[in-house]
Motif scaffolding. Structure first.
Motif, PDB file in Angstrom:
ATOM      1  N   ASP A   1       0.841  -1.211   0.000  1.00 55.16           N
ATOM      2  CA  ASP A   1       0.000   0.000   0.000  1.00 55.16           C
ATOM      3  C   ASP A   1       0.871   1.254   0.000  1.00 55.16           C
ATOM      4  OD1 ASP A   1      -2.295  -1.540   0.084  1.00 55.16           O
ATOM      5  OD2 ASP A   1      -2.207  -1.705   2.256  1.00 55.16           O
ATOM      6  N   LYS A   2       2.055   1.134   0.636  1.00 54.26           N
ATOM      7  CA  LYS A   2       2.964   2.284   0.680  1.00 54.26           C
ATOM      8  C   LYS A   2       3.842   2.360  -0.571  1.00 54.26           C
ATOM      9  CE  LYS A   2       3.518   2.565   5.726  1.00 54.26           C
ATOM     10  NZ  LYS A   2       4.463   2.188   6.800  1.00 54.26           N
ATOM     11  N   CYS A   3       4.193   1.224  -1.139  1.00 57.59           N
ATOM     12  CA  CYS A   3       5.138   1.186  -2.264  1.00 57.59           C
ATOM     13  C   CYS A   3       4.602   1.980  -3.450  1.00 57.59           C
ATOM     14  CB  CYS A   3       5.388  -0.262  -2.679  1.00 57.59           C
ATOM     15  SG  CYS A   3       6.460  -0.408  -4.116  1.00 57.59           S
ATOM     16  N   ASP A   4       5.478   2.839  -4.018  1.00 54.94           N
ATOM     17  CA  ASP A   4       5.048   3.618  -5.178  1.00 54.94           C
ATOM     18  C   ASP A   4       5.810   3.209  -6.444  1.00 54.94           C
ATOM     19  OD1 ASP A   4       7.496   4.609  -4.554  1.00 54.94           O
ATOM     20  OD2 ASP A   4       6.864   6.676  -4.202  1.00 54.94           O
ATOM     21  N   ALA A   5       6.440   2.025  -6.398  1.00 55.05           N
ATOM     22  CA  ALA A   5       7.128   1.464  -7.574  1.00 55.05           C
ATOM     23  C   ALA A   5       8.188   2.402  -8.151  1.00 55.05           C
ATOM     24  CB  ALA A   5       6.117   1.068  -8.651  1.00 55.05           C
ATOM     25  N   CYS A   6       8.916   3.121  -7.279  1.00 60.19           N
ATOM     26  CA  CYS A   6       9.923   4.078  -7.763  1.00 60.19           C
ATOM     27  C   CYS A   6      11.199   3.377  -8.221  1.00 60.19           C
ATOM     28  CB  CYS A   6      10.251   5.094  -6.675  1.00 60.19           C
ATOM     29  SG  CYS A   6      11.134   4.376  -5.271  1.00 60.19           S
ATOM     30  N   GLU A   7      11.346   2.102  -7.841  1.00 57.40           N
ATOM     31  CA  GLU A   7      12.482   1.270  -8.262  1.00 57.40           C
ATOM     32  C   GLU A   7      13.814   1.680  -7.636  1.00 57.40           C
ATOM     33  OE1 GLU A   7      12.642   0.400 -12.409  1.00 57.40           O
ATOM     34  OE2 GLU A   7      10.529  -0.141 -12.517  1.00 57.40           O
TER      35      GLU A   7
ATOM     36  N   VAL B   1      10.184  -5.137  -9.717  1.00 57.54           N
ATOM     37  CA  VAL B   1       8.914  -4.420  -9.681  1.00 57.54           C
ATOM     38  C   VAL B   1       8.020  -5.033 -10.744  1.00 57.54           C
ATOM     39  CG1 VAL B   1       7.772  -2.217 -10.109  1.00 57.54           C
ATOM     40  CG2 VAL B   1       9.830  -2.280  -8.725  1.00 57.54           C
ATOM     41  N   ALA B   2       6.835  -5.469 -10.319  1.00 61.23           N
ATOM     42  CA  ALA B   2       5.913  -6.122 -11.239  1.00 61.23           C
ATOM     43  C   ALA B   2       4.482  -5.847 -10.776  1.00 61.23           C
ATOM     44  CB  ALA B   2       6.183  -7.625 -11.254  1.00 61.23           C
ATOM     45  N   PRO B   3       3.504  -5.972 -11.670  1.00 57.25           N
ATOM     46  CA  PRO B   3       2.122  -5.777 -11.239  1.00 57.25           C
ATOM     47  C   PRO B   3       1.679  -6.914 -10.320  1.00 57.25           C
ATOM     48  CG  PRO B   3       2.289  -5.839 -13.653  1.00 57.25           C
ATOM     49  CD  PRO B   3       3.600  -6.288 -13.105  1.00 57.25           C
TER      50      PRO B   3
ATOM     51  N   TYR C   1      -3.788  -7.460  -8.389  1.00 59.91           N
ATOM     52  CA  TYR C   1      -4.856  -6.480  -8.527  1.00 59.91           C
ATOM     53  C   TYR C   1      -4.460  -5.361  -9.483  1.00 59.91           C
ATOM     54  CZ  TYR C   1      -5.605  -9.193  -4.361  1.00 59.91           C
ATOM     55  OH  TYR C   1      -5.706 -10.246  -3.500  1.00 59.91           O
ATOM     56  N   GLY C   2      -3.310  -5.569 -10.186  1.00 54.61           N
ATOM     57  CA  GLY C   2      -2.925  -4.649 -11.252  1.00 54.61           C
ATOM     58  C   GLY C   2      -2.029  -3.501 -10.839  1.00 54.61           C
ATOM     59  N   LYS C   3      -1.697  -3.388  -9.529  1.00 51.31           N
ATOM     60  CA  LYS C   3      -0.829  -2.294  -9.091  1.00 51.31           C
ATOM     61  C   LYS C   3       0.636  -2.705  -9.223  1.00 51.31           C
ATOM     62  CE  LYS C   3       0.313   0.695  -5.227  1.00 51.31           C
ATOM     63  NZ  LYS C   3       0.747   0.683  -3.856  1.00 51.31           N
ATOM     64  N   ARG C   4       1.463  -1.820  -9.795  1.00 52.81           N
ATOM     65  CA  ARG C   4       2.887  -2.118  -9.898  1.00 52.81           C
ATOM     66  C   ARG C   4       3.549  -1.909  -8.531  1.00 52.81           C
ATOM     67  NH1 ARG C   4       6.294  -2.329 -14.029  1.00 52.81           N
ATOM     68  NH2 ARG C   4       7.695  -0.741 -13.191  1.00 52.81           N
ATOM     69  N   VAL C   5       4.159  -2.962  -8.012  1.00 57.06           N
ATOM     70  CA  VAL C   5       4.796  -2.870  -6.694  1.00 57.06           C
ATOM     71  C   VAL C   5       6.113  -3.647  -6.685  1.00 57.06           C
ATOM     72  CG1 VAL C   5       2.701  -2.576  -5.301  1.00 57.06           C
ATOM     73  CG2 VAL C   5       3.481  -4.875  -5.879  1.00 57.06           C
ATOM     74  N   ALA C   6       6.952  -3.311  -5.707  1.00 50.41           N
ATOM     75  CA  ALA C   6       8.202  -4.045  -5.518  1.00 50.41           C
ATOM     76  C   ALA C   6       7.898  -5.384  -4.867  1.00 50.41           C
ATOM     77  CB  ALA C   6       9.143  -3.241  -4.634  1.00 50.41           C
TER      78      ALA C   6
END
Lengths: 267, 101
Positions: free
Chosen positions: B21-27, B40-42, B45-50
């Motif tokens: 929920d906190k991760c913003d996939a900034c890499e 980092v992958a979806p 539920y489709g959200k890109r996360v680490a």
């Protein structure tokens, strides 16, 4: 009406489920063979043939489980954790905590009222305390996997095991057998050790009502009773079969994904 | 979602905990980790996360020494560079962080 299929190729069992209109049309449970693609096809045929369906009748297919990348007819694959949560919550809307006791791993999952995973932990490093482990022990004791749960329940004095390592526990069980320790007491001790291990896993997520057990071991009455004793919570088991949670979840995901692609919000 | 990647063995608990929920996939974690623990992958539920790479999950304690022993400096390890604070380890320095929550 459109049909949606979920295929869950686990480490020991291969499960298939087809839904139509949100209802289960057919489901199938078989063994996972050494060839993943063959297993996928035979699981699908086992699920679809009895109700006269074929792959071309499926609107969308989602694969899950260890073997999910090798299901040639799947439109998509989704992790087993999300699918288990989706399937269990679909059958039992009040479920918040899921313990999946599978062939070679154990997962503890928290799920919200929408079927979305909020916390999960999985232990798949070691097969101690999993379905495969119980199979090994059953063969040492000369029992079938279906018999061990009821036999464990007949124990009057459980033998304390300090290990759930499949290798050590097997030799310890053999030694005890030679000493004349009743099979029921050996099994009760092992079930207790496994339940403790799963309880420790569950402590890392929130143990909330309702609690359910899925996966093959949920059919073991001795294990379900032990988990109830450890947690002080009565596990609610899903109908028609707790082993198909992953496959059902995959089928429900298939329907949601298809609806999303049609531009309709999931209901 | 609090995703726990790792295992318990005879020597302790080894989990990398990612709060999706906190991760913003900034890499940033991908960039700094010397052992390429993350990807980092979806998610479902489709959200890109680490997430922790599958190859690493079952050997995480051998690959990652924990934030204190990390070969990256203490200021450039994954936990420090993660702006939203989405990464925690259950061993090494981060144990205190997990307990505070």
């Amino acid at each position: 009406m459109p049909y949606f299929a979920g295929i869950d190729i686990g480490s020991r069992g291969a499960k298939g489920c087809i839904i139509e209109d949100g209802k289960i049309v057919s489901y199938f449970i078989g063994d996972t063979g050494p060839e993943s693609v063959k297993t996928a096809w035979y699981t699908f045929e086992g699920t679809a043939k009895p109700v006269g369906l074929e792959v071309k009748d499926m609107t969308y297919v989602v694969a899950t489980g260890y073997g999910r990348v090798l299901v040639p007819f799947a439109n998509e694959n989704i992790s087993e954790i999300s699918c288990h949560a989706k399937g269990a919550q679909y059958c039992l809307p009040s479920v918040r905590t899921i313990l999946d006791m599978g062939g070679q791993d154990c997962k503890a999952i928290n799920v919200n009222e929408k079927g979305v995973v909020t916390k999960f932990i999985m232990n798949d490093k070691c097969a101690g305390g999993t379905g495969r482990f119980l199979e090994v022990i059953a063969s040492v004791l000369g029992l079938t996997i279906e018999q061990i749960g009821p036999v464990a329940l007949t124990s009057t004095e459980k033998f304390p095991f300090n290990t759930v390592c499949a290798v050590f526990a097997k030799s310890e069980a053999l030694t005890l057998l030679k000493k004349g320790t009743p099979k029921a007491d050996i099994l009760a001790g092992l079930h207790d050790a496994i339940a403790t291990r799963c309880h420790n896993l569950l402590k890392r997520v929130n143990i909330e009502k309702d609690f359910t057990i899925t996966g093959g071991i949920s059919k073991n009455t001795g294990m379900v009773a032990k988990m109830k004793e450890k947690l002080g919570l009565e596990p609610v088991l899903m109908e028609p079969d707790p082993q198909i949670a992953g496959a059902l979840g995959a089928a429900v995901f298939a329907r949601e994904r298809w609806l999303a692609k049609q531009g309709q919000p999931p209901q | 979602m609090l995703a726990n990647y790792g295992y318990v063995d005879g020597t302790g608990d080894y989990f990398i905990v990612i709060d999706t929920d906190k991760c913003d996939a900034c890499e940033e974690c991908l960039r700094v980790c010397p052992e390429r623990v993350f990807e980092v992958a979806p998610d479902a539920y489709g959200k890109r996360v680490a997430r922790v790479r599958d190859e690493v999950v079952t050997k995480v304690s051998y690959v990652c020494p924990g934030p204190r022993g990390c070969y990256a400096s203490i200021d450039t390890n994954c936990q420090r560079v993660c702006q939203p604070g989405a990464i925690a380890h259950t061993w090494g320095v981060a144990a205190a962080v997990v307990e505070e929550e």
